[in-house]
Scaffold this motif. Structure first.
Motif, short mmCIF file in Angstrom:
data_model
loop_
_atom_site.label_atom_id
_atom_site.label_comp_id
_atom_site.label_asym_id
_atom_site.label_seq_id
_atom_site.Cartn_x
_atom_site.Cartn_y
_atom_site.Cartn_z
N ALA A 187 -12.00 5.58 4.55
CA ALA A 187 -10.76 5.07 3.97
C ALA A 187 -10.86 4.96 2.46
O ALA A 187 -9.92 5.33 1.73
CB ALA A 187 -10.42 3.70 4.58
N ALA A 188 -12.01 4.48 1.98
CA ALA A 188 -12.20 4.37 0.53
C ALA A 188 -12.21 5.74 -0.13
O ALA A 188 -11.65 5.93 -1.22
CB ALA A 188 -13.50 3.63 0.24
N LEU A 189 -12.84 6.72 0.53
CA LEU A 189 -12.88 8.08 -0.02
C LEU A 189 -11.48 8.67 -0.12
O LEU A 189 -11.13 9.31 -1.13
CB LEU A 189 -13.76 8.96 0.87
N LEU A 190 -10.66 8.45 0.91
CA LEU A 190 -9.29 8.98 0.89
C LEU A 190 -8.46 8.32 -0.21
O LEU A 190 -7.79 9.01 -1.00
CB LEU A 190 -8.63 8.74 2.26
N VAL A 191 -8.52 6.99 -0.27
CA VAL A 191 -7.70 6.28 -1.26
C VAL A 191 -8.17 6.60 -2.67
O VAL A 191 -7.35 6.83 -3.57
CB VAL A 191 -7.74 4.77 -0.98
N LEU A 246 -7.59 9.80 -7.93
CA LEU A 246 -8.09 10.77 -8.92
C LEU A 246 -7.33 12.08 -8.87
O LEU A 246 -7.70 13.04 -9.56
CB LEU A 246 -9.58 11.04 -8.65
N LEU A 247 -6.28 12.13 -8.04
CA LEU A 247 -5.60 13.39 -7.78
C LEU A 247 -5.06 14.09 -9.04
O LEU A 247 -5.29 15.30 -9.21
CB LEU A 247 -4.46 13.16 -6.78
N PRO A 248 -4.36 13.41 -9.94
CA PRO A 248 -3.85 14.14 -11.12
C PRO A 248 -4.95 14.77 -11.95
O PRO A 248 -4.77 15.87 -12.49
CB PRO A 248 -3.10 13.05 -11.90
N TRP A 249 -6.07 14.09 -12.05
CA TRP A 249 -7.16 14.63 -12.87
C TRP A 249 -7.90 15.74 -12.12
O TRP A 249 -8.37 16.69 -12.74
CB TRP A 249 -8.11 13.51 -13.25
#
Length: 597
Positions: A15-19, A24-27
């Motif tokens: 769950a922590a990895l997904l969130v 960090l998605l835009p970067w």
């Protein structure tokens, strides 16, 4: 205790990895979040250096993604998920409100789904309770057509016909219980058809178990035997019911868009498009927690239904050798599908004829024409090649991954919950951000989530199969783990999971179609079925054939998948028990009420 702690840590880590990955998605995608946020706030505003600098200053983007992520995580213990980057409002109340809307819609849709599932398997329950399963005719085409109906198409038809033209129920907005009926029907009918087919697949074996034969010999009422057969069959499907709960909550993006419902799926999609990371992270975290709760409830309910037989190894196998289903219906459906494709392939799917716009079916155009005068038969046939091949490839990948991961439930259980919390639409956005848009984006996005129901089904069946009497006896005779896996477990588990995979084939085609409907799949002028439905849906009232043609072929694909799945049976045939003979005493996995005579 150590195993439970390890599983809990594994679940929390995923769950922590997904969130964190979403944070960090835009970067990771090498995009400028300031530009996306500025456009989401005001599409007409020019992205001048001063305006972008003001956005970066206000959001603290110059501090870096790790600082922003740590700041967001630090507020979670206090119930503070930050502020929306677009509206500036507090995230926690907005997400909780959207979650409440989605949970209410999910609850009503689940009632519809359970009612539909009951209707699908009612015939088998009746025949089994009267000991007449040998007269059970092949069927399932109706439920297959229902399962293959696209949710967004059903929603559009219900909103247009029932809501607008007839005025029976409200079609837009979310103001009270009446507004839940139409979207719940659009979501619950296909889900219930799939659940009903899975349950109908297991019921015949439950009626042939020793306890059922003993109950019939004692003269117990047929409804009592049917109720206990239902109780015996349901536990193997509960994990998938938990997945449906999460899917109906966060995966109903298209339905929420059509009916203008402020639910969690729609809010998460809008946040993903605008890169509103606090809202996107909070929405995803809510879905992950819901998935964990649904899985825990499903496992607890399964243990309560089965009772101590699961622990004591006293179950009878529900997956015995059985005769294969009839091959006439799948051949008929396959012939019809091939006839449509063969008739349309010689035609040009891109040829324009503006003088023949939205013409009805005729000898020149058997399926009519679309808004640009293109032949619908040609577009449906050429789109079938892409849609069917992609759906078959994804189904094969999902089946392989689902069985392999399902054999390791401690590893795959939390992974299934985490993956299932990501709707295909959000998965497509994530894939697009990381790998860019293209023809392979929807395929990869659907493949990432398609294996989860099959893995959950494999784990549930494997757990019950390991508790069967014959496996305990085989192990006591000295059989090793490899022999038990290859000769007993896999032959019993793989056929029903493979049938489940075939039942999912129309659903995978629908997922690809949904992405096309939302503009995340194939782009014009591609004749992909989802894009055909999206392009012609505005003309459904004036030219219904333009929508019915791709929808009808999707329904035909569903009928083919269901009837072909009946042929995937464990090889071999056991002699039918004699009704007059009293069965030998055996451990009873599901107790039959003594007073019910």
């Amino acid at each position: 205790m150590g195993r439970r702690a390890g599983a809990l840590l594994w679940r929390a880590g995923l769950a922590a990895l997904l969130v964190c990955g979403i944070g960090l998605l835009p970067w990771l995608s090498h995009t400028d979040p300031a530009l996306t946020v500025l456009k989401a706030r005001s599409a007409d505003r020019d992205p001048t250096p001063e305006a972008l600098a003001a956005v970066r200053d206000g959001l603290g983007l110059d501090d870096g993604p790790l600082h922003l992520l740590g700041q967001w995580l630090g507020g979670l213990p206090r119930g503070d998920a930050g502020q929306s980057w677009i509206s500036g409002a507090e995230v926690t109340p907005a997400v909780l409100q959207a979650l409440g809307v989605s949970l209410l819609l999910m609850a009503v849709a689940l009632v519809v789904a359970l009612g539909t599932a009951a209707a699908v398997c009612a015939r088998t329950l009746y025949l089994g309770s009267h000991r007449r399963l040998d007269r059970r005719p092949p069927g399932g085409s109706g439920s297959a057509v229902l399962a293959a109906l696209p949710e967004f198409l059903t929603a559009s038809v219900l909103a247009t016909v029932v809501g607008v033209q007839l005025g029976w129920l409200p079609a837009l907005g979310w103001y009270g219980p009446q507004w839940t009926v139409l979207p719940a029907l659009a979501l619950g009918l296909p889900a219930g058809a799939v659940l009903g087919r899975l349950l109908d697949d297991q019921l015949p074996a439950a009626f042939t178990e020793p306890w059922a034969l003993a109950a019939a010999a004692r003269g117990l009422p047929g409804r009592t035997v049917a109720r206990q057969a239902l109780r015996r069959s349901v536990p193997g499907l509960l994990p998938n019911l938990g997945l449906f709960v999460v899917g109906l909550t966060g995966g109903s993006v298209a339905v929420e868009q059509i009916f203008d419902i402020p639910g969690l799926g729609r809010s998460t999609l809008q946040a993903a498009l605008a890169q509103d990371l606090p809202v996107l992270q909070a929405g995803t975290l809510a879905l992950v927690l819901l998935a964990a709760a649904a899985t825990g409830a499903a496992r607890l309910t399964a243990r309560l239904l089965i009772g101590p037989a699961l622990r004591d190894g006293a179950l009878a196998s529900l997956h015995r050798p059985a005769p294969r289903g009839r091959t006439v219906l799948p051949l008929v459906h396959a012939a019809l599908l091939l006839a449509v494709v063969a008739a349309g392939l010689p035609r040009d799917p891109l040829a324009l004829d503006t003088a023949a716009r939205l013409k009805g079916p005729s000898a020149a155009h058997p399926f009519g024409t679309d808004a640009l005068g293109r032949d619908m038969l040609a577009r449906v046939a050429h789109g079938a090649l892409d849609t069917l091949l992609l759906a078959l490839a994804i189904t094969a990948i999902a089946l392989t991954a689902g069985v392999l991961l399902g054999l390791a439930p401690r590893l795959s259980g939390p992974l299934v919950d985490t993956v299932n919390a990501v709707p295909p639409v959000l998965a497509a956005l994530l894939v697009t951000a990381l790998w860019g848009s293209g023809a392979g984006t929807p395929v990869l996005a659907v493949s990432v989530v398609a294996w989860a129901p099959l893995a959950a089904h494999t784990s549930a069946l494997l757990r019950q199969e390991r508790a069967t009497v014959h496996l305990t006896a085989t192990r006591a005779l000295g059989a090793g783990p490899w022999y038990l896996l290859t000769s007993e477990l896999l032959p019993a588990v793989v056929p029903p999971v493979a049938r489940h995979a075939l039942l999912r084939l129309p659903g995978i085609a629908l997922a690809l179609a949904s992405l096309g409907f939302l503009g995340l799949g194939a782009q014009p002028p591609s004749p992909e079925w989802g894009l055909l439905l999206a392009e012609n849906q505005p003309y459904a009232e004036r030219a219904p054939w333009a929508v019915l043609a791709p929808a009808g072929v999707l329904a035909l694909l569903g009928a083919l998948a269901v009837t072909a799945a009946d042929g995937l049976r464990r090889p071999g045939r056991r002699p039918a028990p004699r009704p007059a003979a009293a069965p030998e005493p055996v451990p009873v996995p599901v107790p039959v009420p003594v007073g019910a005579r």
